[in-house]
Design a protein around this motif. Sequence first.
Motif, PDB file in Angstrom:
ATOM      1  N   THR A 255     -17.405  -1.469  10.432  1.00 46.65           N
ATOM      2  CA  THR A 255     -17.074  -0.116   9.964  1.00 46.65           C
ATOM      3  C   THR A 255     -18.358   0.675   9.773  1.00 46.65           C
ATOM      4  O   THR A 255     -19.364   0.164   9.260  1.00 46.65           O
ATOM      5  N   SER A 256     -18.311   1.932  10.177  1.00 43.06           N
ATOM      6  CA  SER A 256     -19.477   2.792  10.062  1.00 43.06           C
ATOM      7  C   SER A 256     -19.633   3.267   8.621  1.00 43.06           C
ATOM      8  O   SER A 256     -18.658   3.522   7.929  1.00 43.06           O
ATOM      9  N   ALA A 257     -20.878   3.373   8.146  1.00 37.83           N
ATOM     10  CA  ALA A 257     -21.152   3.794   6.769  1.00 37.83           C
ATOM     11  C   ALA A 257     -20.882   5.294   6.634  1.00 37.83           C
ATOM     12  O   ALA A 257     -21.085   6.081   7.559  1.00 37.83           O
ATOM     13  N   ASP A 258     -20.445   5.700   5.450  1.00 36.16           N
ATOM     14  CA  ASP A 258     -20.173   7.104   5.135  1.00 36.16           C
ATOM     15  C   ASP A 258     -21.412   7.687   4.463  1.00 36.16           C
ATOM     16  O   ASP A 258     -21.776   7.261   3.344  1.00 36.16           O
ATOM     17  N   PRO A 259     -22.110   8.638   5.099  1.00 36.22           N
ATOM     18  CA  PRO A 259     -23.335   9.165   4.473  1.00 36.22           C
ATOM     19  C   PRO A 259     -23.052   9.864   3.155  1.00 36.22           C
ATOM     20  O   PRO A 259     -23.881   9.852   2.257  1.00 36.22           O
ATOM     21  N   PHE A 260     -21.883  10.492   3.010  1.00 36.33           N
ATOM     22  CA  PHE A 260     -21.559  11.165   1.738  1.00 36.33           C
ATOM     23  C   PHE A 260     -21.449  10.140   0.610  1.00 36.33           C
ATOM     24  O   PHE A 260     -21.987  10.334  -0.492  1.00 36.33           O
ATOM     25  N   ALA A 261     -20.738   9.030   0.874  1.00 36.75           N
ATOM     26  CA  ALA A 261     -20.583   8.011  -0.164  1.00 36.75           C
ATOM     27  C   ALA A 261     -21.929   7.379  -0.509  1.00 36.75           C
ATOM     28  O   ALA A 261     -22.222   7.107  -1.685  1.00 36.75           O
ATOM     29  N   GLU A 262     -22.767   7.129   0.517  1.00 35.24           N
ATOM     30  CA  GLU A 262     -24.087   6.551   0.256  1.00 35.24           C
ATOM     31  C   GLU A 262     -24.946   7.501  -0.573  1.00 35.24           C
ATOM     32  O   GLU A 262     -25.683   7.091  -1.476  1.00 35.24           O
ATOM     33  N   ALA A 263     -24.821   8.823  -0.287  1.00 33.84           N
ATOM     34  CA  ALA A 263     -25.604   9.804  -1.036  1.00 33.84           C
ATOM     35  C   ALA A 263     -25.161   9.865  -2.492  1.00 33.84           C
ATOM     36  O   ALA A 263     -25.978   9.949  -3.414  1.00 33.84           O
ATOM     37  N   VAL A 264     -23.872   9.820  -2.724  1.00 34.16           N
ATOM     38  CA  VAL A 264     -23.358   9.837  -4.101  1.00 34.16           C
ATOM     39  C   VAL A 264     -23.808   8.588  -4.846  1.00 34.16           C
ATOM     40  O   VAL A 264     -24.184   8.641  -6.032  1.00 34.16           O
ATOM     41  N   LYS A 265     -23.791   7.443  -4.164  1.00 34.72           N
ATOM     42  CA  LYS A 265     -24.233   6.188  -4.791  1.00 34.72           C
ATOM     43  C   LYS A 265     -25.706   6.266  -5.172  1.00 34.72           C
ATOM     44  O   LYS A 265     -26.110   5.845  -6.272  1.00 34.72           O
ATOM     45  N   ALA A 295     -31.590  13.580   1.280  1.00 36.85           N
ATOM     46  CA  ALA A 295     -31.687  13.319   2.726  1.00 36.85           C
ATOM     47  C   ALA A 295     -30.372  12.766   3.275  1.00 36.85           C
ATOM     48  O   ALA A 295     -29.958  13.107   4.388  1.00 36.85           O
ATOM     49  N   LEU A 296     -29.692  11.920   2.523  1.00 38.04           N
ATOM     50  CA  LEU A 296     -28.415  11.388   2.984  1.00 38.04           C
ATOM     51  C   LEU A 296     -27.345  12.487   3.058  1.00 38.04           C
ATOM     52  O   LEU A 296     -26.497  12.475   3.959  1.00 38.04           O
ATOM     53  N   MET A 297     -27.366  13.413   2.104  1.00 36.41           N
ATOM     54  CA  MET A 297     -26.395  14.506   2.140  1.00 36.41           C
ATOM     55  C   MET A 297     -26.591  15.388   3.367  1.00 36.41           C
ATOM     56  O   MET A 297     -25.644  15.968   3.901  1.00 36.41           O
ATOM     57  N   LYS A 298     -27.835  15.514   3.835  1.00 37.78           N
ATOM     58  CA  LYS A 298     -28.088  16.314   5.039  1.00 37.78           C
ATOM     59  C   LYS A 298     -27.460  15.685   6.282  1.00 37.78           C
ATOM     60  O   LYS A 298     -27.220  16.370   7.276  1.00 37.78           O
ATOM     61  N   LYS A 299     -27.193  14.367   6.248  1.00 32.69           N
ATOM     62  CA  LYS A 299     -26.619  13.679   7.406  1.00 32.69           C
ATOM     63  C   LYS A 299     -25.099  13.760   7.464  1.00 32.69           C
ATOM     64  O   LYS A 299     -24.499  13.251   8.408  1.00 32.69           O
ATOM     65  N   VAL A 300     -24.473  14.379   6.476  1.00 33.27           N
ATOM     66  CA  VAL A 300     -23.012  14.492   6.494  1.00 33.27           C
ATOM     67  C   VAL A 300     -22.596  15.450   7.610  1.00 33.27           C
ATOM     68  O   VAL A 300     -23.048  16.597   7.638  1.00 33.27           O
ATOM     69  N   PRO A 301     -21.759  15.029   8.568  1.00 30.47           N
ATOM     70  CA  PRO A 301     -21.391  15.912   9.689  1.00 30.47           C
ATOM     71  C   PRO A 301     -20.428  17.020   9.249  1.00 30.47           C
ATOM     72  O   PRO A 301     -19.792  16.934   8.192  1.00 30.47           O
ATOM     73  N   GLN A 302     -20.326  18.039  10.090  1.00 28.87           N
ATOM     74  CA  GLN A 302     -19.421  19.153   9.774  1.00 28.87           C
ATOM     75  C   GLN A 302     -17.958  18.726   9.803  1.00 28.87           C
ATOM     76  O   GLN A 302     -17.119  19.364   9.166  1.00 28.87           O
ATOM     77  N   SER A 303     -17.639  17.675  10.526  1.00 24.86           N
ATOM     78  CA  SER A 303     -16.252  17.194  10.585  1.00 24.86           C
ATOM     79  C   SER A 303     -15.839  16.451   9.322  1.00 24.86           C
ATOM     80  O   SER A 303     -14.654  16.131   9.161  1.00 24.86           O
ATOM     81  N   HIS A 304     -16.781  16.163   8.467  1.00 22.81           N
ATOM     82  CA  HIS A 304     -16.452  15.428   7.229  1.00 22.81           C
ATOM     83  C   HIS A 304     -15.643  16.330   6.291  1.00 22.81           C
ATOM     84  O   HIS A 304     -15.933  17.525   6.157  1.00 22.81           O
ATOM     85  N   PRO A 305     -14.628  15.798   5.605  1.00 21.81           N
ATOM     86  CA  PRO A 305     -13.805  16.647   4.727  1.00 21.81           C
ATOM     87  C   PRO A 305     -14.576  17.231   3.542  1.00 21.81           C
ATOM     88  O   PRO A 305     -14.143  18.226   2.953  1.00 21.81           O
ATOM     89  N   LYS A 306     -15.730  16.641   3.183  1.00 27.13           N
ATOM     90  CA  LYS A 306     -16.510  17.147   2.052  1.00 27.13           C
ATOM     91  C   LYS A 306     -17.844  17.708   2.522  1.00 27.13           C
ATOM     92  O   LYS A 306     -18.851  17.633   1.815  1.00 27.13           O
ATOM     93  N   PHE A 307     -17.823  18.330   3.706  1.00 25.56           N
ATOM     94  CA  PHE A 307     -19.055  18.891   4.242  1.00 25.56           C
ATOM     95  C   PHE A 307     -19.565  20.040   3.380  1.00 25.56           C
ATOM     96  O   PHE A 307     -20.768  20.169   3.132  1.00 25.56           O
ATOM     97  N   THR A 308     -18.651  20.900   2.891  1.00 27.55           N
ATOM     98  CA  THR A 308     -19.060  22.031   2.051  1.00 27.55           C
ATOM     99  C   THR A 308     -19.674  21.543   0.744  1.00 27.55           C
ATOM    100  O   THR A 308     -20.681  22.091   0.268  1.00 27.55           O
ATOM    101  N   VAL A 309     -19.095  20.517   0.159  1.00 32.85           N
ATOM    102  CA  VAL A 309     -19.670  19.944  -1.071  1.00 32.85           C
ATOM    103  C   VAL A 309     -21.042  19.356  -0.795  1.00 32.85           C
ATOM    104  O   VAL A 309     -21.973  19.461  -1.607  1.00 32.85           O
ATOM    105  N   ALA A 310     -21.184  18.731   0.370  1.00 36.97           N
ATOM    106  CA  ALA A 310     -22.464  18.117   0.716  1.00 36.97           C
ATOM    107  C   ALA A 310     -23.571  19.163   0.819  1.00 36.97           C
ATOM    108  O   ALA A 310     -24.715  18.918   0.414  1.00 36.97           O
ATOM    109  N   GLU A 311     -23.252  20.338   1.375  1.00 35.59           N
ATOM    110  CA  GLU A 311     -24.262  21.398   1.477  1.00 35.59           C
ATOM    111  C   GLU A 311     -24.772  21.799   0.097  1.00 35.59           C
ATOM    112  O   GLU A 311     -25.975  22.019  -0.093  1.00 35.59           O
ATOM    113  N   ASP A 312     -23.874  21.928  -0.883  1.00 33.84           N
ATOM    114  CA  ASP A 312     -24.303  22.278  -2.238  1.00 33.84           C
ATOM    115  C   ASP A 312     -25.120  21.149  -2.871  1.00 33.84           C
ATOM    116  O   ASP A 312     -26.093  21.400  -3.598  1.00 33.84           O
ATOM    117  N   ARG A 313     -24.722  19.904  -2.607  1.00 36.10           N
ATOM    118  CA  ARG A 313     -25.430  18.767  -3.212  1.00 36.10           C
ATOM    119  C   ARG A 313     -26.859  18.641  -2.660  1.00 36.10           C
ATOM    120  O   ARG A 313     -27.757  18.174  -3.367  1.00 36.10           O
TER     121      ARG A 313
END
Length: 333
Positions: A255-265, A295-313
């Motif tokens: 399974t591929s890692a989720d950059p958003f989850a890794e960034a939150v962790k 840096a991990l939040m910057k890797k969240v793709p636009q197709s991710h459901p929490k892309f807008t949250v990632a930009e703020d983070r």
Amino acid sequence: MSSQDQSRRRELAKSGDPKAIADLINGSLNAKGINADVMRDKAYLHVMLEGDQVPNHPKELVNFVRNGMESLDVQTIHTVKVYGRQFGDDLPRWEEEIVLRTPPPPVVEPVNDIDLDESSIPLVDDEDDDENYDIDNEIIDENDIEDEDEYLPPRDRQSSSVYNPEEDDDPDDEQDETTREVQPKTSKSKVLLFSLLGGLGVLVLLAGLHLTGIFRLPFLPGESSPTPESASAPANTTATAPDQGSSNPTPAPATSADPFAEAVKTATNAAKLAQTAQTQADWTKVATAWQQASALMKKVPQSHPKFTVAEDRVVQYANNQKVAEQKAASAPN
């Protein structure tokens, strides 16, 4: 930020400006991974504390907000409500109320006395002219009635309440008609019930005949003896099953890692480190953790459901990194 800007921001906070109060709170709590959102409702101030995890130690945080508001001494604010919740949640996990001062009693405007205008009050003449009163003026003269027919019912009109035996031989007919109207409804329901029971009985009878072989129904499956092919099918299946003791099991798909989850962790780890950081090395670790989370939040793709949250983070984590670096510069070795 220059000393002049800090002084102006503090003056705004003393006047009760919610944005200035939020800036003062975030200046101390952002390094611990906590962000404050302040809203004012007249004499009430609402302070929402958010983090990647629910901000713990609510007692210390509430005392921190209480001391800050008492230092500002905003006369127009008498109650402060402090909340704690996790980023992304709609409802807070805890809340506390701070009463800074007793609310002033409501102002009741006095009601002015109503001046009555004497001209609006009808005058009553107490001195009635009893001498000129003639009771004969109150008696209706027969000559005043020009036509008696206007006051009497027509002679050829019969009252609807008069009973005529020729037209109505049985006064209970109306009640009987009502009864006859209700009875068909009851009989229809009974007929429908009997019909359903009869149809169900027929189906049961046909199914019994089919199972006993007396009368086969084409739309129902019959009993069939198992064929040799079907009997041998389980054996073949068992023979072709893979050996459980095989040394080469099929590997599970990765399974591929989720950059958003890794960034939150990573951000959660940074917030924990900030709560106990004291030395320069401790704050350097906190700054490095915030940098990795950004840096991990910057890797969240636009197709991710929490892309807008990632930009703020990304911006928030970068600001937390700067605060941690400032703490490291002034901390002891």
